[in-house]
Design a protein around this motif. Structure first.
Motif, PDB file in Angstrom:
ATOM      1  N   VAL A 153       0.859  -1.180   0.000  1.00  0.00           N
ATOM      2  CA  VAL A 153       0.000   0.000   0.000  1.00  0.00           C
ATOM      3  C   VAL A 153       0.900   1.236   0.000  1.00  0.00           C
ATOM      4  N   GLU A 154       0.682   2.103  -0.982  1.00  0.00           N
ATOM      5  CA  GLU A 154       1.540   3.266  -1.129  1.00  0.00           C
ATOM      6  C   GLU A 154       0.832   4.561  -0.742  1.00  0.00           C
ATOM      7  N   HIS A 155      -0.373   4.445  -0.224  1.00  0.00           N
ATOM      8  CA  HIS A 155      -1.124   5.644   0.153  1.00  0.00           C
ATOM      9  C   HIS A 155      -2.060   5.313   1.315  1.00  0.00           C
ATOM     10  N   ASP A 156      -2.536   6.338   1.953  1.00  0.00           N
ATOM     11  CA  ASP A 156      -3.452   6.194   3.077  1.00  0.00           C
ATOM     12  C   ASP A 156      -4.838   6.620   2.598  1.00  0.00           C
ATOM     13  N   SER A 157      -5.730   5.656   2.426  1.00  0.00           N
ATOM     14  CA  SER A 157      -7.072   5.935   1.914  1.00  0.00           C
ATOM     15  C   SER A 157      -7.826   6.935   2.784  1.00  0.00           C
ATOM     16  N   LYS A 158      -7.681   6.798   4.083  1.00  0.00           N
ATOM     17  CA  LYS A 158      -8.385   7.716   4.992  1.00  0.00           C
ATOM     18  C   LYS A 158      -7.896   9.144   4.811  1.00  0.00           C
ATOM     19  N   GLU A 159      -6.590   9.299   4.645  1.00  0.00           N
ATOM     20  CA  GLU A 159      -6.009  10.621   4.449  1.00  0.00           C
ATOM     21  C   GLU A 159      -6.505  11.238   3.137  1.00  0.00           C
ATOM     22  N   ILE A 160      -6.568  10.441   2.093  1.00  0.00           N
ATOM     23  CA  ILE A 160      -7.047  10.925   0.791  1.00  0.00           C
ATOM     24  C   ILE A 160      -8.495  11.392   0.909  1.00  0.00           C
ATOM     25  N   ALA A 161      -9.344  10.550   1.505  1.00  0.00           N
ATOM     26  CA  ALA A 161     -10.766  10.882   1.629  1.00  0.00           C
ATOM     27  C   ALA A 161     -10.972  12.123   2.502  1.00  0.00           C
ATOM     28  N   LEU A 162     -10.235  12.212   3.601  1.00  0.00           N
ATOM     29  CA  LEU A 162     -10.360  13.357   4.509  1.00  0.00           C
ATOM     30  C   LEU A 162      -9.929  14.655   3.816  1.00  0.00           C
ATOM     31  N   TRP A 163      -8.784  14.623   3.126  1.00  0.00           N
ATOM     32  CA  TRP A 163      -8.294  15.822   2.439  1.00  0.00           C
ATOM     33  C   TRP A 163      -9.297  16.284   1.388  1.00  0.00           C
ATOM     34  N   ARG A 164      -9.847  15.341   0.630  1.00  0.00           N
ATOM     35  CA  ARG A 164     -10.815  15.720  -0.412  1.00  0.00           C
ATOM     36  C   ARG A 164     -12.060  16.339   0.214  1.00  0.00           C
ATOM     37  N   LYS A 165     -12.530  15.740   1.295  1.00  0.00           N
ATOM     38  CA  LYS A 165     -13.728  16.250   1.959  1.00  0.00           C
ATOM     39  C   LYS A 165     -13.478  17.646   2.529  1.00  0.00           C
ATOM     40  N   GLU A 166     -12.349  17.828   3.199  1.00  0.00           N
ATOM     41  CA  GLU A 166     -12.037  19.118   3.829  1.00  0.00           C
ATOM     42  C   GLU A 166     -11.802  20.233   2.820  1.00  0.00           C
ATOM     43  N   THR A 167     -11.205  19.901   1.691  1.00  0.00           N
ATOM     44  CA  THR A 167     -10.861  20.941   0.705  1.00  0.00           C
ATOM     45  C   THR A 167     -11.925  21.113  -0.359  1.00  0.00           C
ATOM     46  N   GLY A 168     -12.804  20.119  -0.505  1.00  0.00           N
ATOM     47  CA  GLY A 168     -13.803  20.177  -1.567  1.00  0.00           C
ATOM     48  C   GLY A 168     -13.185  19.995  -2.952  1.00  0.00           C
ATOM     49  N   ALA A 169     -12.007  19.404  -2.995  1.00  0.00           N
ATOM     50  CA  ALA A 169     -11.292  19.205  -4.265  1.00  0.00           C
ATOM     51  C   ALA A 169     -11.990  18.161  -5.130  1.00  0.00           C
ATOM     52  N   SER A 170     -11.767  18.279  -6.406  1.00  0.00           N
ATOM     53  CA  SER A 170     -12.314  17.294  -7.343  1.00  0.00           C
ATOM     54  C   SER A 170     -11.516  15.997  -7.240  1.00  0.00           C
ATOM     55  N   ILE A 171     -12.028  14.956  -7.862  1.00  0.00           N
ATOM     56  CA  ILE A 171     -11.309  13.673  -7.881  1.00  0.00           C
ATOM     57  C   ILE A 171      -9.958  13.852  -8.573  1.00  0.00           C
ATOM     58  N   ALA A 172      -9.953  14.565  -9.698  1.00  0.00           N
ATOM     59  CA  ALA A 172      -8.707  14.775 -10.447  1.00  0.00           C
ATOM     60  C   ALA A 172      -7.694  15.571  -9.619  1.00  0.00           C
ATOM     61  N   GLN A 173      -8.157  16.604  -8.926  1.00  0.00           N
ATOM     62  CA  GLN A 173      -7.252  17.403  -8.089  1.00  0.00           C
ATOM     63  C   GLN A 173      -6.679  16.566  -6.946  1.00  0.00           C
ATOM     64  N   THR A 174      -7.518  15.719  -6.370  1.00  0.00           N
ATOM     65  CA  THR A 174      -7.070  14.862  -5.278  1.00  0.00           C
ATOM     66  C   THR A 174      -6.057  13.844  -5.784  1.00  0.00           C
ATOM     67  N   ALA A 175      -6.330  13.291  -6.939  1.00  0.00           N
ATOM     68  CA  ALA A 175      -5.395  12.327  -7.535  1.00  0.00           C
ATOM     69  C   ALA A 175      -4.042  12.979  -7.781  1.00  0.00           C
ATOM     70  N   GLU A 176      -4.062  14.194  -8.289  1.00  0.00           N
ATOM     71  CA  GLU A 176      -2.812  14.913  -8.553  1.00  0.00           C
ATOM     72  C   GLU A 176      -2.065  15.205  -7.249  1.00  0.00           C
ATOM     73  N   LYS A 177      -2.792  15.648  -6.226  1.00  0.00           N
ATOM     74  CA  LYS A 177      -2.188  15.984  -4.939  1.00  0.00           C
ATOM     75  C   LYS A 177      -1.454  14.787  -4.338  1.00  0.00           C
ATOM     76  N   PHE A 178      -2.070  13.595  -4.400  1.00  0.00           N
ATOM     77  CA  PHE A 178      -1.495  12.410  -3.765  1.00  0.00           C
ATOM     78  C   PHE A 178      -0.714  11.524  -4.737  1.00  0.00           C
ATOM     79  N   ALA A 179      -0.648  11.939  -6.013  1.00  0.00           N
ATOM     80  CA  ALA A 179       0.062  11.182  -7.054  1.00  0.00           C
ATOM     81  C   ALA A 179      -0.463   9.748  -7.156  1.00  0.00           C
ATOM     82  N   VAL A 180      -1.798   9.659  -7.223  1.00  0.00           N
ATOM     83  CA  VAL A 180      -2.456   8.367  -7.383  1.00  0.00           C
ATOM     84  C   VAL A 180      -3.435   8.479  -8.548  1.00  0.00           C
TER      85      VAL A 180
END
Length: 191
Positions: A153-180
């Motif tokens: 596992v190269e990423h933390d799913s909870k961290e990804i979901a929390l960051w997206r929820k808190e920032t309101g970022a799109s799926i693409a923006q979140t993917a770019e942020k976490f390089a996934v």
């Protein structure tokens, strides 16, 4: 009457070069399947399917070994019979052209050996998987020191979901942020 070669390797990090070198090269045309298991039927492999469509009466198809055609005895025998019915000479390195009843017998035996090896590989893999599972249950790591049976596992799913929820970022923006991949973000946000 063309000389055609067919090569197959099971993993992408393997090369067909040793097969090419052993067969001597100088072919009119070459076909290959890279990263394709011998368990995949011959006519379901893109390279072999293209090869079979290209072959004509009088052509010679050279292969390094019977197991390069496949590891399913019935599929190998059917494939060779279909090619021979088309007038193609199937030449297996070390055996020569498969012809007549003696050639069919040798082919049948070698195809059965290839299938037996496939079954042994499956059994060894499953045995290794069971040892790894038992080791994880006992120690938290496999017998080879890994923490899981799959890809690490190269990423933390909870961290990804929390960051997206808190920032309101799109799926693409979140993917770019976490390089996934976007699929990884979607899975993380569903969890």
């Amino acid at each position: 009457m063309a000389r055609i070669a067919y090569f197959r390797v099971s993993t992408r990090d393997q090369s067909v070069e040793s097969q090419r070198h052993t067969l001597g090269g100088n072919f009119d045309r070459e076909f290959s399947d890279n990263g394709v298991s011998g368990t995949v039927k011959a006519m379901e492999r893109p390279g072999f399917k293209e090869c079979a469509a290209y072959l004509r009466d009088g052509d010679t198809l050279s292969v390094y070994a019977v197991d390069r055609l496949g590891r399913d005895s019935i599929d190998v025998q059917t494939t060779v019979r279909d090619l021979r019915a088309k007038g193609v000479i199937v030449d297996v390195h070390g055996l020569g052209p498969i012809a007549g009843d003696a050639g069919e017998l040798v082919l049948t035996l070698l195809a059965q050996l290839a299938q037996m090896e496939k079954n042994r590989i499956i059994a060894r893999t499953e045995a290794g998987r069971q040892v790894a599972k038992a080791s994880i249950a006992a120690t938290g790591k496999t017998h080879r020191g890994k923490v899981s049976l799959g890809r690490p596992v190269e990423h933390d799913s909870k961290e990804i979901a929390l960051w997206r929820k808190e920032t309101g970022a799109s799926i693409a923006q979140t993917a770019e942020k976490f390089a996934v991949s976007t699929a990884t973000v979607k899975r993380a946000c569903k969890a």
